[in-house]
Design an enzyme around this catalytic site. Structure first.
Site, PDB file in Angstrom:
ATOM      1  N   PHE A 144     -17.707 -58.619 -27.795  1.00 11.42           N
ATOM      2  CA  PHE A 144     -16.330 -58.841 -27.363  1.00 11.42           C
ATOM      3  C   PHE A 144     -16.081 -58.009 -26.105  1.00 11.42           C
ATOM      4  CE2 PHE A 144     -16.637 -59.515 -31.894  1.00 11.42           C
ATOM      5  CZ  PHE A 144     -16.047 -60.757 -32.059  1.00 11.42           C
ATOM      6  N   LYS A 199     -16.086 -65.101 -33.121  1.00 12.29           N
ATOM      7  CA  LYS A 199     -16.308 -64.999 -31.685  1.00 12.29           C
ATOM      8  C   LYS A 199     -15.653 -66.156 -30.933  1.00 12.29           C
ATOM      9  CE  LYS A 199     -18.189 -64.258 -27.618  1.00 12.29           C
ATOM     10  NZ  LYS A 199     -17.664 -63.231 -26.710  1.00 12.29           N
ATOM     11  N   CYS A 255     -16.501 -67.000 -20.554  1.00 11.88           N
ATOM     12  CA  CYS A 255     -16.121 -66.869 -21.968  1.00 11.88           C
ATOM     13  C   CYS A 255     -15.000 -67.806 -22.382  1.00 11.88           C
ATOM     14  CB  CYS A 255     -15.739 -65.422 -22.267  1.00 11.88           C
ATOM     15  SG  CYS A 255     -17.129 -64.280 -22.190  1.00 11.88           S
TER      16      CYS A 255
END
Length: 436
Positions: A144, A199, A255
């Site tokens: 993260f 995630k 991301c």
């Protein structure tokens, strides 16, 4: 511990160097890319990330670099941190991780933990891909890390997630605990399938929040409202909060856009329509187009446009999914000349992405003879530009602030027509009417 990290990209480098920097581990990077391998051996960082180069240099005696897993001696644990980029269909390209798992299948004695971002459902296949009967020596460990603050995020994470199999051994879990022994953070040990979704869904939710805020910003513009006032009132609700409540020309990187696509593709495989993830992605693309159209609508034909920033966010040189690049392409397609400056992005990288772009040597250069200047990346130094000096270099004084770095009253005082995101469009003659 002696730890091997396969893949020296953003996740691998930050993770490995940070582990070495604890003073407790010896880390060896396995990297196949010839250019990146050469740079690392020379002590150079192939990526821009605050604090990374300094930590690499300071702890160099604890760090090894090689191109072959067999050269990493006495490894106790292998972290896999290769890329899993997303294609146009939203499906992850798993070529690199398949290659690594095939190589690791010859080393059944090794403990392996995968930090690469995995699409839902892939983890269950990994024991078979490794040629193992079970997941006794296997786990996942999603990261993260925010680019631009990744070193700090590793040292002080919001949580450490370990994805385990039913057969993951206590010995393996103990190894994972030893890795992070010096780091204080909540530990979450869950099934590997849950770790995948933690995630993907976490980044998807952040992207959703940003997209909603940008929709509110667009609505504010249409109704002549200052979006900052609206968001300040919303953020006071403790169920909402102020994080990720800053509007802009759109989000990018490797991301957030990727996770929205991964969630959409994962749902599609199961016959589920992921309406919210798809909508958040669409809003983000439309936000970038909307901002580009606002610029082109005000420009004369064949204008010269200065672009401040190319990377998708400050403190990185990453151009993947960058809204700044999106805007640059739209301007070039509209027949305008784009002159850009970014403190981290090399000229060769920029031209490889937008071949027609011109590169300035400093921030003030983009203002020279420009018909408009666009702030496209939130580099803090752009907020400190001498606006009076900059305005004096321009042909026409138009400032499009896509990141909210410049105070409108300061821009107006320097003679700029100011255009922000979620703000009223203001011209210099209106400076006297601004509230104090």
């Amino acid at each position: 511990m002696k730890i091997t990290v396969i893949g020296a990209g953003y996740v691998g480098l930050v993770s490995g160097v940070s582990l070495a920097a604890t003073g407790e581990h010896q880390v060896t990077f396995v990297e196949r890319d010839v250019r990146r391998l050469s740079e690392l051996r020379a002590g150079q960082m192939p990526i821009e990330e605050p604090g990374l180069a300094a930590a690499f240099a300071e702890h160099r005696e604890r760090i090894g670099v090689t191109e072959a897993l067999d050269q990493a001696e006495n490894t106790e644990l292998v972290f896999v941190a290769v890329g899993t980029p997303v294609g146009e269909t939203g499906d992850s390209d798993l070529t690199q991780i398949h290659s690594v798992l095939r190589e690791l299948s010859d080393h059944s004695e090794l403990h392996v933990s995968v930090r690469s971002t995995l699409p839902p459902g892939f983890s269950q296949r990994m024991p078979d891909l490794l040629g193992r009967r079970d997941g006794a020596r296997l786990s996942t460990n999603p990261e993260f890390l925010r680019q631009g603050s990744a070193m700090e995020d590793f040292r002080h994470p919001s949580r450490i997630v370990i994805g385990r199999y039913e057969s993951t051994s206590p010995e393996h879990l103990e190894l994972m605990e030893r890795v992070y022994a010096s780091i204080e953070a909540p530990r979450i040990s869950v099934d590997v399938a849950a770790a995948e979704l933690i995630k993907n869904a976490a980044n998807g939710f952040l992207a959703l929040k940003l997209s909603f805020v940008n929709e509110v910003a667009a609505l504010s513009e249409e109704y002549g409202v200052e979006v900052d006032e609206v968001l300040a009132g919303i953020a006071l609700d403790p169920r909402i909060g102020s994080a990720y409540m800053r509007p802009g020309l759109g989000f990018g990187g490797s991301c957030l856009p990727k996770e929205l696509q991964v969630l959409d593709a994962a749902g599609r495989r199961q016959g589920l329509a992921m309406h919210i993830a798809r909508a958040a992605s669409q809003v983000n693309l439309e936000q970038q187009d909307r901002f580009a159209h606002r610029i082109t609508d005000e420009l004369p034909d064949h204008a010269r446009v200065g672009l401040l920033g190319l990377s998708f966010k400050a403190d990185t040189d990453d151009l993947r999914g960058s809204p700044a690049i999106h805007v640059a392409r739209r301007l070039v397609e509209a027949g305008h000349t784009v002159v850009a400056y970014d403190p981290a992005v090399r000229a060769t990288m920029a031209r490889a992405t937008v071949p027609a772009i011109e590169i300035a040597t400093d921030a003030l250069d983009v203002f020279r003879d420009a018909d408009a200047v666009v702030i496209a990346t939130e580099w803090p130094q752009f907020a400190d530009i001498d606006l009076d000096a900059a305005a004096g270099l321009m042909r026409h004084r138009r400032l499009f602030d896509g990141r909210g770095l410049i105070k409108p009253e300061a821009a107006l005082a320097a003679g700029f027509a100011y255009r922000g995101v979620g703000r009223r469009s203001l011209n210099p003659v209106e400076a006297a009417t601004l509230p104090s």
